[in-house]
Design a protein around this motif. Sequence first.
Motif, mmCIF file in Angstrom:
data_model
loop_
_atom_site.group_PDB
_atom_site.id
_atom_site.type_symbol
_atom_site.label_atom_id
_atom_site.label_comp_id
_atom_site.label_asym_id
_atom_site.label_seq_id
_atom_site.Cartn_x
_atom_site.Cartn_y
_atom_site.Cartn_z
ATOM 1 N N PRO A 347 0.824 -1.231 0.000
ATOM 2 C CA PRO A 347 0.000 0.000 0.000
ATOM 3 C C PRO A 347 0.843 1.260 0.000
ATOM 4 C CG PRO A 347 0.019 -0.989 2.184
ATOM 5 C CD PRO A 347 0.738 -1.953 1.283
ATOM 6 N N LEU A 348 2.121 1.161 0.401
ATOM 7 C CA LEU A 348 3.023 2.314 0.451
ATOM 8 C C LEU A 348 4.445 1.809 0.305
ATOM 9 C CD1 LEU A 348 3.634 5.357 1.040
ATOM 10 C CD2 LEU A 348 3.715 4.732 3.450
ATOM 11 N N TYR A 349 5.217 2.499 -0.544
ATOM 12 C CA TYR A 349 6.619 2.147 -0.745
ATOM 13 C C TYR A 349 7.494 3.225 -0.101
ATOM 14 C CZ TYR A 349 5.219 -1.404 -4.147
ATOM 15 O OH TYR A 349 4.667 -2.498 -4.756
ATOM 16 N N THR A 350 8.436 2.791 0.732
ATOM 17 C CA THR A 350 9.391 3.696 1.371
ATOM 18 C C THR A 350 10.799 3.319 0.917
ATOM 19 O OG1 THR A 350 7.940 3.930 3.288
ATOM 20 C CG2 THR A 350 10.225 4.602 3.560
ATOM 21 N N MET A 351 11.545 4.320 0.425
ATOM 22 C CA MET A 351 12.894 4.095 -0.086
ATOM 23 C C MET A 351 13.842 5.117 0.513
ATOM 24 S SD MET A 351 11.923 3.453 -4.087
ATOM 25 C CE MET A 351 10.614 2.325 -4.534
ATOM 26 N N GLU A 352 15.152 4.830 0.420
ATOM 27 C CA GLU A 352 16.188 5.717 0.931
ATOM 28 C C GLU A 352 17.273 5.894 -0.118
ATOM 29 O OE1 GLU A 352 17.549 3.922 4.502
ATOM 30 O OE2 GLU A 352 15.868 4.653 5.725
ATOM 31 N N VAL A 353 17.846 7.096 -0.151
ATOM 32 C CA VAL A 353 18.919 7.402 -1.093
ATOM 33 C C VAL A 353 19.809 8.459 -0.449
ATOM 34 C CG1 VAL A 353 17.501 9.130 -2.268
ATOM 35 C CG2 VAL A 353 19.481 8.154 -3.434
ATOM 36 N N TYR A 354 21.139 8.304 -0.667
ATOM 37 C CA TYR A 354 22.067 9.295 -0.135
ATOM 38 C C TYR A 354 22.068 10.530 -1.027
ATOM 39 C CZ TYR A 354 24.065 6.102 3.302
ATOM 40 O OH TYR A 354 24.238 5.273 4.374
ATOM 41 N N GLY A 364 15.243 1.789 -6.045
ATOM 42 C CA GLY A 364 14.176 0.885 -5.635
ATOM 43 C C GLY A 364 13.268 0.545 -6.807
ATOM 44 N N ALA A 365 12.221 -0.235 -6.513
ATOM 45 C CA ALA A 365 11.288 -0.656 -7.557
ATOM 46 C C ALA A 365 9.921 -0.901 -6.946
ATOM 47 C CB ALA A 365 11.786 -1.915 -8.271
ATOM 48 N N VAL A 366 8.880 -0.785 -7.777
ATOM 49 C CA VAL A 366 7.510 -1.096 -7.394
ATOM 50 C C VAL A 366 7.019 -2.245 -8.263
ATOM 51 C CG1 VAL A 366 7.034 1.237 -6.614
ATOM 52 C CG2 VAL A 366 6.572 0.633 -8.979
ATOM 53 N N TYR A 415 10.934 13.248 -0.231
ATOM 54 C CA TYR A 415 10.117 13.403 -1.438
ATOM 55 C C TYR A 415 8.925 12.463 -1.335
ATOM 56 C CZ TYR A 415 14.079 15.922 -3.466
ATOM 57 O OH TYR A 415 15.072 16.837 -3.696
ATOM 58 N N ASN A 416 7.769 12.971 -1.717
ATOM 59 C CA ASN A 416 6.533 12.201 -1.664
ATOM 60 C C ASN A 416 5.796 12.392 -2.990
ATOM 61 O OD1 ASN A 416 4.231 10.815 -1.040
ATOM 62 N ND2 ASN A 416 3.720 12.012 0.776
ATOM 63 N N ILE A 437 10.378 8.817 -0.360
ATOM 64 C CA ILE A 437 11.825 8.668 -0.490
ATOM 65 C C ILE A 437 12.488 9.593 0.519
ATOM 66 C CG2 ILE A 437 13.809 8.943 -2.013
ATOM 67 C CD1 ILE A 437 12.060 8.203 -4.333
ATOM 68 N N ASN A 438 13.290 9.021 1.400
ATOM 69 C CA ASN A 438 14.043 9.774 2.388
ATOM 70 C C ASN A 438 15.467 9.968 1.886
ATOM 71 O OD1 ASN A 438 11.912 9.898 4.321
ATOM 72 N ND2 ASN A 438 12.338 7.780 4.871
ATOM 73 N N VAL A 439 15.917 11.208 1.882
ATOM 74 C CA VAL A 439 17.272 11.532 1.445
ATOM 75 C C VAL A 439 18.179 11.426 2.661
ATOM 76 C CG1 VAL A 439 18.745 13.245 0.350
ATOM 77 C CG2 VAL A 439 16.352 13.046 -0.330
ATOM 78 N N LEU A 440 19.162 10.515 2.597
ATOM 79 C CA LEU A 440 20.090 10.309 3.698
ATOM 80 C C LEU A 440 21.218 11.324 3.632
ATOM 81 C CD1 LEU A 440 20.259 6.417 3.676
ATOM 82 C CD2 LEU A 440 18.716 7.892 4.947
#
Length: 754
Positions: A347-354, A364-366, A415-416, A437-440
């Motif tokens: 139902p929700l995808y959470t990803m991280e990137v530096y 990532g991928a869906v 980012y959303n 997407i959370n920016v690390l």
Amino acid sequence: MLTRNCLSLLLWVLFDGGLLTPLQPQPQQSLATEPADNVIHLPGRQSHLHRVKRGWVWNQFFVLEEYMGSEPQYVGKLHSDLDKGEGTVKYTLSGDGAGTVFTIDETTGDIHAIRSLDREEKPFYTLRAQAVDIETRKPLEPESEFIIKVQDINDNEPKFLDGPYVASVPEMSPVGVIRTALPNMDREVKEQYQVLIQAKDMGGQLGGLAGTTIVNITLTDVNDNPPRFPKSIFHLKVPESSSIGSAIGRIRAVDPDFGKNAEIEYNIVPGDGGNLFDIVTDEDTQEGVIKLKKQLDFETKKAYTFKVEASNLHLDHRFHSAGPFKDTATVKISVLDVDEPPVFSKPLYTMEVYEDTPIGTIIGAVTAQDLDVGSSAVRYFIDWKSDGNSYFTIDGTEGTIATNELLDRESTAQYNFSIIASKVSNPLLSSKVNILINVLDVNEFPPEISVPYETAVCENAKPGQIIQIVSAADRDLSPAGQQFSFRVSPEAAIKPNFTVRDFRNNTAGIETQRNGYSRRQQELYFLPVVIEDSSYPVQSSTNTMTIRVCRCDSDGTILSCNVEAIFLPVGLSTGALIAILLCIVILLVIVVLYVALRRQKKKDTLMTSKEDIRDNVIHYDDEGGGEEDTQAFDIGALRNPKVIEDNKIRRDIKPDSLCLPRLRPPVEDNTDIRDFINQRLQENDVDPAAPPYDSLATYAYEGNGSVADSLSSIDSLTTEADQDYDYLTDWGPRFKVLAEMFGEEESYNPDKVT
């Protein structure tokens, strides 16, 4: 009459009803004794040489209907002649109702009824009994069949099923006995009945007069009929896309009653459909409307089966004994497949990137699938309405997400946006999912002192004192457990006046290294502090702290940090110093105002003298006498008329009595002009015949010793044509008019000169 009727009914039950039937003819006296024991004797196996004496043997038991006792009802006893009471015989019971209605004690042969019986439902039960050896399990004798009959009791009061009945009798009817033969009337069969009422005059003889009349009786409806489903199974087909709360089908039970007696209540029997379906009653049609409580899914379950119960809403307590006023039917629902949009795996995808990750890096991928039969391929794309369209890209086939720009966590930390998946076979069927997407953070900024500190040290400080606690801040997103270390820079650690003590909790203290500090020698100290973080890569920075030397009391309380306070008396307080400074300022203001007033008064006097309207302007059209013409007109007489009255002698001309020849010393050659002027001033100061005190004798030296050429007309050339004045044009715009006057004649126009 009642007693006679009861006796007749009992005799009919006992004999005409056939409840007591002897198996073999026996003497009459035995009939009265044997049945009272309520025991069936099973014949045992005997030798053919012996004769067995037989008594009356009954093959019937009796049990009362509607028994309401707390213990099971005793019916009778089975007994075999081979049973000597030693516990070697076992009795068994089989047949109609064995085990469910009747039980037998295997040792004693006692028979009991374990539930209440109803003669109107079943009048008798046929059973079989047998005695077997308890050890060998072999029968000791053949099976013996017997009957248990249910004895009727007066448990149903006479009543009219469709009552109450209302009949009207004309007034003045003859007095007599009314005899009415009422049939089993049913309003659903016939609404009105005609009743014959006969009246007989009781005062007459048996053959007296009698009269009859007919009364029309209208039956009133009562709730005496339960609802009935016309069929036992209802089949419904429902698309899986049906919305929650929508009606997916109707079923109906029939109740022959009228009005509110025909109102029906429907309920789903707990089972397969209790959580997915609901049923309500349509008040107009009395139909059961089945509604959907949860969303159906053909791919999960294709069919549902449950039961629905219809019952009367308004029950009549007079007919409770007539049985349950309800009926049950089975509902089978088939779920129809509908073409549906793709379904995402989450139902929700959470990803991280530096941050600063290279462009094009997959983060990532869906995944979405078409769950319909004959699934279609799926295409992915980023929703153009969301913010991630320019920062990220997605592969339309694989669903992989990659960076499209360099990311900066300090600018945007999260980012959303949304990703849409659609079926290739039907692009209008699509579904959407949110991507977070959370920016690390990458350690790119060094730590710094969190706030600017104003650090002070007392002159009487001792070594080892902590004069300031400092902390650090990092513009990076500090991870959990981030540690900052503090130390003095290497160049300041050679001969330190102060040092840094690291407390190992992201704070440090500034520590003194000397015994006392002097403001006269040095007011400010600069301490470079190096702060380093624990992230990768390690970042550090040098922060210079300014430490000011201040005067403190014995408790360490700061009294003053200003340099000027060093030279002030120790006994003066701050208030006294402020009062002294204020007095000085007031005195300075008074002096300035006094000087300004004196200058203004003097200026007004001079302005009055210069601006006197009685000043005369004398125009000379001829050439003056040059330097010797020093006898100017004395204007002082006009300014001060009293002087004229007191002193009649004119001060602007030499008096005759004092007109003596003036002897001047000869002027030597190469005499300095300064000395010459001073000499003439002295002569005029002591000469009483000199010009008035308010006249000014002007001397100018012009001759061979002058650097500039003479402009006088004396010794000039005889004709002006021989003069060359072109050099005047080189003197600038200030000498423009002069250059035009002495220039060529045709270029000069006197009218233009102002």
